[in-house]
Design a protein around this motif. Sequence first.
Motif, PDB file in Angstrom:
ATOM      1  N   SER A 132       0.818  -1.217   0.000  1.00 45.81           N
ATOM      2  CA  SER A 132       0.000   0.000   0.000  1.00 45.81           C
ATOM      3  C   SER A 132       0.852   1.267   0.000  1.00 45.81           C
ATOM      4  O   SER A 132       0.380   2.330  -0.424  1.00 45.81           O
ATOM      5  N   VAL A 133       2.112   1.179   0.464  1.00 44.08           N
ATOM      6  CA  VAL A 133       2.962   2.375   0.545  1.00 44.08           C
ATOM      7  C   VAL A 133       3.323   2.895  -0.851  1.00 44.08           C
ATOM      8  O   VAL A 133       3.076   4.076  -1.151  1.00 44.08           O
ATOM      9  N   PRO A 134       3.917   2.082  -1.745  1.00 47.82           N
ATOM     10  CA  PRO A 134       4.199   2.621  -3.081  1.00 47.82           C
ATOM     11  C   PRO A 134       2.942   2.963  -3.872  1.00 47.82           C
ATOM     12  O   PRO A 134       2.959   3.888  -4.697  1.00 47.82           O
ATOM     13  N   ALA A 157       0.090   4.175  -2.569  1.00 46.74           N
ATOM     14  CA  ALA A 157      -0.346   5.481  -2.061  1.00 46.74           C
ATOM     15  C   ALA A 157       0.577   6.594  -2.551  1.00 46.74           C
ATOM     16  O   ALA A 157       0.120   7.703  -2.867  1.00 46.74           O
ATOM     17  N   HIS A 158       1.875   6.308  -2.613  1.00 50.48           N
ATOM     18  CA  HIS A 158       2.815   7.317  -3.112  1.00 50.48           C
ATOM     19  C   HIS A 158       2.530   7.655  -4.569  1.00 50.48           C
ATOM     20  O   HIS A 158       2.539   8.835  -4.973  1.00 50.48           O
ATOM     21  N   ALA A 159       2.264   6.630  -5.379  1.00 54.33           N
ATOM     22  CA  ALA A 159       1.975   6.869  -6.798  1.00 54.33           C
ATOM     23  C   ALA A 159       0.703   7.680  -6.993  1.00 54.33           C
ATOM     24  O   ALA A 159       0.592   8.461  -7.940  1.00 54.33           O
ATOM     25  N   LEU A 160      -0.253   7.519  -6.067  1.00 53.74           N
ATOM     26  CA  LEU A 160      -1.530   8.241  -6.165  1.00 53.74           C
ATOM     27  C   LEU A 160      -1.493   9.590  -5.455  1.00 53.74           C
ATOM     28  O   LEU A 160      -2.494  10.310  -5.442  1.00 53.74           O
ATOM     29  N   GLY A 161      -0.351   9.905  -4.840  1.00 49.16           N
ATOM     30  CA  GLY A 161      -0.239  11.166  -4.118  1.00 49.16           C
ATOM     31  C   GLY A 161      -0.972  11.173  -2.787  1.00 49.16           C
ATOM     32  O   GLY A 161      -1.321  12.245  -2.279  1.00 49.16           O
ATOM     33  N   LEU A 162      -1.207  10.008  -2.212  1.00 48.73           N
ATOM     34  CA  LEU A 162      -1.977   9.901  -0.976  1.00 48.73           C
ATOM     35  C   LEU A 162      -1.123   9.543   0.246  1.00 48.73           C
ATOM     36  O   LEU A 162      -1.647   9.451   1.363  1.00 48.73           O
ATOM     37  N   LEU A 163       0.179   9.320   0.067  1.00 46.40           N
ATOM     38  CA  LEU A 163       1.019   8.870   1.170  1.00 46.40           C
ATOM     39  C   LEU A 163       1.220   9.979   2.186  1.00 46.40           C
ATOM     40  O   LEU A 163       1.493  11.128   1.828  1.00 46.40           O
ATOM     41  N   SER A 164       1.074   9.635   3.458  1.00 43.48           N
ATOM     42  CA  SER A 164       1.290  10.584   4.552  1.00 43.48           C
ATOM     43  C   SER A 164       2.071   9.884   5.664  1.00 43.48           C
ATOM     44  O   SER A 164       2.177   8.655   5.701  1.00 43.48           O
ATOM     45  N   MET A 165       2.586  10.682   6.585  1.00 41.13           N
ATOM     46  CA  MET A 165       3.329  10.109   7.707  1.00 41.13           C
ATOM     47  C   MET A 165       2.406   9.285   8.595  1.00 41.13           C
ATOM     48  O   MET A 165       2.799   8.245   9.116  1.00 41.13           O
ATOM     49  N   GLY A 166       1.173   9.743   8.753  1.00 41.51           N
ATOM     50  CA  GLY A 166       0.213   8.979   9.550  1.00 41.51           C
ATOM     51  C   GLY A 166      -0.011   7.590   8.980  1.00 41.51           C
ATOM     52  O   GLY A 166      -0.050   6.592   9.713  1.00 41.51           O
ATOM     53  N   MET A 167      -0.153   7.509   7.659  1.00 43.70           N
ATOM     54  CA  MET A 167      -0.338   6.209   7.023  1.00 43.70           C
ATOM     55  C   MET A 167       0.896   5.334   7.219  1.00 43.70           C
ATOM     56  O   MET A 167       0.796   4.138   7.497  1.00 43.70           O
ATOM     57  N   ALA A 201      17.139   1.427  -2.741  1.00 48.60           N
ATOM     58  CA  ALA A 201      16.585   2.777  -2.582  1.00 48.60           C
ATOM     59  C   ALA A 201      17.295   3.772  -3.492  1.00 48.60           C
ATOM     60  O   ALA A 201      16.669   4.679  -4.059  1.00 48.60           O
ATOM     61  N   GLN A 202      18.598   3.596  -3.639  1.00 51.86           N
ATOM     62  CA  GLN A 202      19.348   4.489  -4.524  1.00 51.86           C
ATOM     63  C   GLN A 202      19.022   4.212  -5.985  1.00 51.86           C
ATOM     64  O   GLN A 202      18.994   5.127  -6.818  1.00 51.86           O
ATOM     65  N   LEU A 203      18.741   2.948  -6.313  1.00 51.10           N
ATOM     66  CA  LEU A 203      18.522   2.560  -7.698  1.00 51.10           C
ATOM     67  C   LEU A 203      17.107   2.872  -8.180  1.00 51.10           C
ATOM     68  O   LEU A 203      16.913   3.426  -9.272  1.00 51.10           O
ATOM     69  N   VAL A 204      16.097   2.510  -7.359  1.00 52.22           N
ATOM     70  CA  VAL A 204      14.703   2.639  -7.815  1.00 52.22           C
ATOM     71  C   VAL A 204      13.870   3.567  -6.938  1.00 52.22           C
ATOM     72  O   VAL A 204      12.697   3.795  -7.230  1.00 52.22           O
ATOM     73  N   GLY A 205      14.453   4.097  -5.860  1.00 47.41           N
ATOM     74  CA  GLY A 205      13.703   4.970  -4.969  1.00 47.41           C
ATOM     75  C   GLY A 205      13.160   4.214  -3.770  1.00 47.41           C
ATOM     76  O   GLY A 205      12.910   3.000  -3.837  1.00 47.41           O
ATOM     77  N   ALA A 206      12.962   4.928  -2.664  1.00 48.32           N
ATOM     78  CA  ALA A 206      12.524   4.298  -1.424  1.00 48.32           C
ATOM     79  C   ALA A 206      11.142   3.655  -1.522  1.00 48.32           C
ATOM     80  O   ALA A 206      10.939   2.542  -1.023  1.00 48.32           O
ATOM     81  N   PRO A 207      10.125   4.293  -2.136  1.00 49.50           N
ATOM     82  CA  PRO A 207       8.807   3.656  -2.200  1.00 49.50           C
ATOM     83  C   PRO A 207       8.820   2.311  -2.922  1.00 49.50           C
ATOM     84  O   PRO A 207       8.195   1.344  -2.466  1.00 49.50           O
ATOM     85  N   LEU A 208       9.525   2.198  -4.039  1.00 51.27           N
ATOM     86  CA  LEU A 208       9.586   0.923  -4.753  1.00 51.27           C
ATOM     87  C   LEU A 208      10.402  -0.107  -3.986  1.00 51.27           C
ATOM     88  O   LEU A 208      10.196  -1.314  -4.139  1.00 51.27           O
ATOM     89  N   THR A 237       9.964  -5.399  -0.408  1.00 55.11           N
ATOM     90  CA  THR A 237       9.736  -6.117   0.857  1.00 55.11           C
ATOM     91  C   THR A 237       8.363  -6.784   0.855  1.00 55.11           C
ATOM     92  O   THR A 237       8.190  -7.858   1.429  1.00 55.11           O
ATOM     93  N   ALA A 238       7.385  -6.143   0.200  1.00 52.32           N
ATOM     94  CA  ALA A 238       6.061  -6.765   0.089  1.00 52.32           C
ATOM     95  C   ALA A 238       6.142  -8.044  -0.740  1.00 52.32           C
ATOM     96  O   ALA A 238       5.537  -9.071  -0.391  1.00 52.32           O
ATOM     97  N   LEU A 239       6.884  -8.007  -1.826  1.00 52.83           N
ATOM     98  CA  LEU A 239       7.046  -9.198  -2.661  1.00 52.83           C
ATOM     99  C   LEU A 239       7.781 -10.298  -1.905  1.00 52.83           C
ATOM    100  O   LEU A 239       7.493 -11.492  -2.098  1.00 52.83           O
TER     101      LEU A 239
END
Length: 413
Positions: free
Chosen positions: A91-93, A95-105, A163-170, A175-177
């Motif tokens: 759900s983290v990546p 939500a990030h792709a949809l612009g919905l990610l927040s610290m609370g989430m 994280a350096q290669l593909v970014g932290a959200p991906l 880890t989900a996979l």
Amino acid sequence: MTTGVLRSPDFLRFLSSHVANEIGTNISRVALPLVAVLTLNVGAFEVGLLSALQSAAFLAVGLPAGVWVDRMRRRRVMVTADLVRCALLASVPIAHALGLLSMGMLLVVALLAGVAQVFNDVADQTYLPELVGKEHLGSGNSKLEVVRSGGALAGPGVGGALAQLVGAPLTVLATALASLVSAVALRSIRTLDRPPAPARGGAGMGRDIRAGVAFVLRDGVLRPIMITTMGTNLCLSAVISLSVLFLADVVLLPAGLIGVLLMSGAVGGLLGGLTGARLFGRYGTARVTWLSLAVTSPFGLLLPMTQAGWRVSFFVVASIVLSWGAVLYNVGQVTYRQTVAPEGMLGRVNATVRFVVWSTMPLGALLGGIVAQQIGVRQALWVFMGGRLLSFLPLLFSPLVRLRDFTQVRTRP
């Protein structure tokens, strides 16, 4: 199973699930804070809170989890926990792709994923005797420790590189996979997932928890093991909390070298897992369990003697030897619990011990800062390494020192 755990296809499937889970868990410990810092631009307090929530779940649900695991099929619990973690982390990546990610989430995801991991961990230790039989527990636990130590060694580096290669959200998606791969490996095990033992007298949650706690406190070996582990965890947590400060501000080492030094403990853990089965077989599981602490603890006094130059090696030697001994001890004490706990109570016994011994870790980290503030960082390391040296003394006054193997102790009702 007479040909050894590594010749069992089902144990190899179980081990594969561990490989995926341990690497994924250690990547997530890097990836989630990186998402918070690099994507959400939060400060130190929020990052600290995120890290705390990742490990606080056991204190919140550890004891009830033991009861529930005893009432359920263990493999089913582990598969469900893996799938829940997969959904939460994925759900983290998204939500990030949809612009919905927040610290609370992110905080909610960290907490709930930690709760799922609690159930996974308790069920894991409870399931192993079903899979390999009690005569192979020492060997099985040693192999699992190799995986845990390897994950601790490789996971953070892999997480940083991803994280350096593909970014932290991906990276969080990776880890989900990993959790999904773990669930698939567990589902492929062909050994029947035994149903739980029938509850005695219709016990409720509170009564079941009390029964598990009472068993732990009554057992003449398990009680001193728990006291020793509490003291060891408290002292080591204090040392770990001060290690970066000590190496950076007192020894004056560069950041790159500090990172290498901090990885040396994982090398010792890997060695412990690789040598455990052979040592247990040659000298006895019970004997190696207490000797592993008695022999290795004095090496901890090398750590506060660390200085720039060749004496940096003191930190490396102390970390490797202490971690080696800690893994042998952990394999032994987990094997003891799996050997003596009666059918239908192992989940509660595992949860009770882990709840108690993990509770000293945040206290140790807090005490480390307080003591270092009062007397200095190097002096505080002397105090806590001295405390760790004394932590194994309860074992010397227990029946453990008169045993060679845990098979000499019969399961009690």
